[in-house]
Write an enzyme that holds these catalytic residues in place. Structure first.
Site, PDB file in Angstrom:
ATOM      1  N   GLN A  46       0.837  -1.197   0.000  1.00 28.86           N
ATOM      2  CA  GLN A  46       0.000   0.000   0.000  1.00 28.86           C
ATOM      3  C   GLN A  46       0.879   1.257   0.000  1.00 28.86           C
ATOM      4  O   GLN A  46       1.688   1.456   0.913  1.00 28.86           O
ATOM      5  CB  GLN A  46      -0.924   0.031   1.209  1.00 28.86           C
ATOM      6  CG  GLN A  46      -1.951  -1.090   1.228  1.00 28.86           C
ATOM      7  CD  GLN A  46      -1.514  -2.280   2.040  1.00 28.86           C
ATOM      8  OE1 GLN A  46      -0.339  -2.645   2.033  1.00 28.86           O
ATOM      9  NE2 GLN A  46      -2.441  -2.901   2.755  1.00 28.86           N
ATOM     10  N   ASP A  85      -5.909  -2.757  -6.464  1.00 31.63           N
ATOM     11  CA  ASP A  85      -6.863  -1.810  -5.882  1.00 31.63           C
ATOM     12  C   ASP A  85      -6.413  -0.365  -6.083  1.00 31.63           C
ATOM     13  O   ASP A  85      -6.516   0.465  -5.184  1.00 31.63           O
ATOM     14  CB  ASP A  85      -7.031  -2.069  -4.366  1.00 31.63           C
ATOM     15  CG  ASP A  85      -7.408  -3.496  -4.046  1.00 31.63           C
ATOM     16  OD1 ASP A  85      -8.028  -4.160  -4.895  1.00 31.63           O
ATOM     17  OD2 ASP A  85      -7.060  -3.961  -2.938  1.00 31.63           O
ATOM     18  N   ARG A  88     -12.998  -5.666  -7.125  1.00 31.65           N
ATOM     19  CA  ARG A  88     -13.338  -6.652  -6.102  1.00 31.65           C
ATOM     20  C   ARG A  88     -14.026  -5.919  -4.949  1.00 31.65           C
ATOM     21  O   ARG A  88     -13.770  -4.726  -4.718  1.00 31.65           O
ATOM     22  CB  ARG A  88     -12.111  -7.423  -5.624  1.00 31.65           C
ATOM     23  CG  ARG A  88     -11.016  -6.597  -4.950  1.00 31.65           C
ATOM     24  CD  ARG A  88      -9.941  -7.518  -4.387  1.00 31.65           C
ATOM     25  NE  ARG A  88      -8.816  -6.779  -3.831  1.00 31.65           N
ATOM     26  CZ  ARG A  88      -7.929  -7.301  -2.987  1.00 31.65           C
ATOM     27  NH1 ARG A  88      -8.053  -8.567  -2.593  1.00 31.65           N
ATOM     28  NH2 ARG A  88      -6.912  -6.576  -2.538  1.00 31.65           N
ATOM     29  N   GLN A 119       0.233  -0.251  -5.760  1.00 32.33           N
ATOM     30  CA  GLN A 119      -0.947  -0.605  -4.969  1.00 32.33           C
ATOM     31  C   GLN A 119      -1.509   0.637  -4.285  1.00 32.33           C
ATOM     32  O   GLN A 119      -0.765   1.422  -3.680  1.00 32.33           O
ATOM     33  CB  GLN A 119      -0.586  -1.662  -3.915  1.00 32.33           C
ATOM     34  CG  GLN A 119      -1.781  -2.143  -3.106  1.00 32.33           C
ATOM     35  CD  GLN A 119      -1.451  -3.327  -2.210  1.00 32.33           C
ATOM     36  OE1 GLN A 119      -0.403  -3.962  -2.361  1.00 32.33           O
ATOM     37  NE2 GLN A 119      -2.343  -3.660  -1.296  1.00 32.33           N
ATOM     38  N   ASP A 120      -2.844   0.816  -4.394  1.00 34.92           N
ATOM     39  CA  ASP A 120      -3.550   1.914  -3.714  1.00 34.92           C
ATOM     40  C   ASP A 120      -3.092   3.299  -4.192  1.00 34.92           C
ATOM     41  O   ASP A 120      -2.896   4.217  -3.398  1.00 34.92           O
ATOM     42  CB  ASP A 120      -3.361   1.820  -2.193  1.00 34.92           C
ATOM     43  CG  ASP A 120      -4.093   0.648  -1.578  1.00 34.92           C
ATOM     44  OD1 ASP A 120      -4.706  -0.129  -2.335  1.00 34.92           O
ATOM     45  OD2 ASP A 120      -4.053   0.495  -0.350  1.00 34.92           O
TER      46      ASP A 120
END
Length: 559
Positions: A350, A394, A462, A372-373
């Site tokens: 993250q 994500d 998701r 990520q993120d």
């Protein structure tokens, strides 16, 4: 004039509803039995759509009134009480556990900040309800739901911050003693506001009212908010002619050498649009725009030339919310022609490039680059146009009400044991007005991923939370997207799949075939359903996007 028609229509609605509600009250007062029946009917109407009907009756059942705004006020006040209790508990837990480790200290400090923001949202909600009559409250239901949705965002974000086993014990204590109550009461408040139309129908008052943002009554005939000066409109419409309040330049040719110093120059009680020009350069710094810095416009020389960069990441011990290179907590924030980066790489896990919390935030010709993120669309209404958003897992996520138009969504190469997911939305209550909508975007593989795009698994979304919502409209979806399109949050479990809403309309490209989509996804939807996620109903665009000077598509582009 069109503006005159809008105002007159609004006043007429207020008068009509005022007369009708007043009549109901007078009739009810003539007979206590009738009044009780009317009261019970009103409570039944407002509670019929509530997830927790017992809680609904417990909270508003004893409110002795026939004015529905009093029911709304009561549940919002109870919610505020629960937030105050949670805030006080974080204080206590900070004393008891705050020095146990850096992660715990960060999580508790973040909770305090988030709960304080929740108090502000609820205070604004109470003021709106108590200072206006029912018609105005009903007309402002989009605004109320926007604020209440943000409260859920803060409550959930508070819990998200506790990661390690030791921290989980404190999270459980905070959750069971106060945060669960915050979530339930805020969810109930959303249910009650969403049930106002049921209340009208329950009393046989079919007035054909349409809820809208309160600011809709303040828009002039050119589509700009009435508070925006003519000079400001011209500036925003043509960025090349903007005269900034301050200039940032690494070579010393501006008033400041860092972006943070320029933002911190925002004057106390400033009125109007504060404009910061950031000259070309790579600015290695971490920035948070305080919520007091409203109406801030920051622009650069292009998203390949003006770059704000950082590399904080979860892998090296920073909480996700704090990894952001750039965070904006201020309402009416605009960024143009600038890039926000987090260079921690896939191994950083993250690592947020941009976190956006302020309402009515807009980004044009910007880039958000990470893995990520990457983009944390944390809370409230957000609009992105002609942007580039890149990442792996994500990489577009959050609890906000987000619309991304005409942008490039670039999927990068993850680590060898990872797969890619474009969207992870945090909608946690059925009546939260939140989710992530992509319209007329290109979802494509980065050059480094391209040779392996068919073997590295990539999914559209998701379900991060119970009611996760992601809608894809008129996008060009590349062949890198897996046929099933979506996966559960943590396979092989089916967590969060019962009520998530993943839908598609009018998409093209090799990855747009929805025939084999995951069973828990909504799949293809019709045009009327897709229209609910266009700019006006989704983010009330006409009430604020024109003020940014950024063009937007109000309807379908290809359909």
């Amino acid at each position: 004039m069109a503006n005159g028609k809008v105002i007159v229509a609004g006043v007429s609605i207020i008068l009509v509803v005022g007369v009708v509600i007043g009549t109901v009250a007078v009739v009810s007062n003539n007979n206590s039995n009738d009044q009780l029946k009317t009261h019970n009917k009103a409570v039944d109407s407002l509670c019929q759509n509530a997830d927790d009907k017992k809680l609904c009756y417990d909270v508003i059942g004893n409110v002795n009134t026939t004015d529905p705004k009093d029911y709304v006020s009561e549940v919002v006040r109870k919610t505020l009480d629960s937030v105050i209790k949670a805030f006080n508990m974080t204080d206590t837990l900070s004393v008891e556990h705050g020095q146990s480790n850096p992660g715990m200290k960060m999580a508790l400090e973040d909770c305090k900040d988030l709960l304080q923001s929740a108090m502000h949202e609820l205070e604004a909600s109470i003021n709106l309800v108590t200072e206006n009559n029912f018609a105005s409250v009903y007309q402002s239901s989009a605004e109320l739901k926007n604020w209440l949705g943000a409260v859920i965002a803060y409550q959930q974000s508070c819990m998200d911050g506790f990661d390690t086993e030791g921290e989980k014990k404190v999270q459980t204590e905070l959750q069971s003693d106060s945060l669960d109550s915050v979530g339930k009461l805020t969810g109930l408040a959303l249910d009650v506001v969403s049930g106002l139309s049921h209340f009208l129908n329950g009393l046989g008052l079919n007035l054909n009212l349409k809820p809208a943002s309160r600011k809709l009554l303040e828009v002039d005939n050119e589509g700009f908010p009435t508070w925006l000066s003519a000079a400001d409109r011209k500036l925003l419409a043509n960025i090349d002619n903007v005269k900034p309040n301050v200039v940032v330049a690494k070579d010393g040719s501006g008033q400041f050498k860092t972006v943070l110093d320029a933002i911190n120059s925002y004057p106390a009680n400033f009125q109007g649009r504060y404009i910061i020009y950031v000259k070309a350069g790579v600015y290695d710094e971490y920035i948070t725009v305080d919520k007091r810095c409203k109406n801030l416009l920051i622009y650069g020389d292009g998203n390949t030339r003006t770059i704000i960069t950082g590399r904080k990441n979860f892998h090296e011990g920073t909480k996700t919310m704090r990894t952001a290179t750039f965070s904006s907590n201020a309402d009416d924030f605009i960024a143009k022609s600038i890039a926000f980066e987090n260079t921690a790489g896939a191994e950083g896990h993250q690592a947020v490039a941009l976190r956006v919390q302020g309402d009515r935030s807009a980004f044009f010709d910007c880039a958000m680059r990470g893995y990520q993120d990457t983009l944390y669309a944390h809370a409230h209404r957000q609009f992105y146009r002609n942007c580039e958003i890149s990442g792996t897992i994500d990489f577009i996520f959050g609890y906000g009400t987000t619309l991304i138009q005409n942008s490039r969504i670039i999927v990068r190469k993850p680590m060898s044991n990872q797969q890619n997911i474009v969207v992870a939305d945090g909608t946690d209550q059925k009546n939260m007005p939140t989710g992530i909508v992509l319209q007329n975007c290109e979802i494509m593989a980065d050059a480094a991923l391209y040779p392996d795009r068919l073997t590295v698994r990539t999914f559209l979304a998701r379900p991060w939370k119970a009611f996760s919502r992601a809608v894809f409209i008129e996008n060009n979806i590349g062949d890198l997207i897996q046929p099933q399109g979506y996966i559960p949050w943590n396979p092989p479990t089916e967590a969060n799949t019962d009520n998530c809403y993943f839908a598609e309309f009018g998409n093209t490209g090799a990855g747009a075939n929805a025939g084999a989509r995951a069973k828990f996804a909504k799949g293809l939807i019709n045009k009327n359903t897709a229209a609910k996620y266009l700019a006006e109903p989704w983010i009330q665009a006409s009430t604020w996007v024109p003020a940014t000077g950024i063009s937007y598509d109000a309807g379908f582009i290809k359909a």
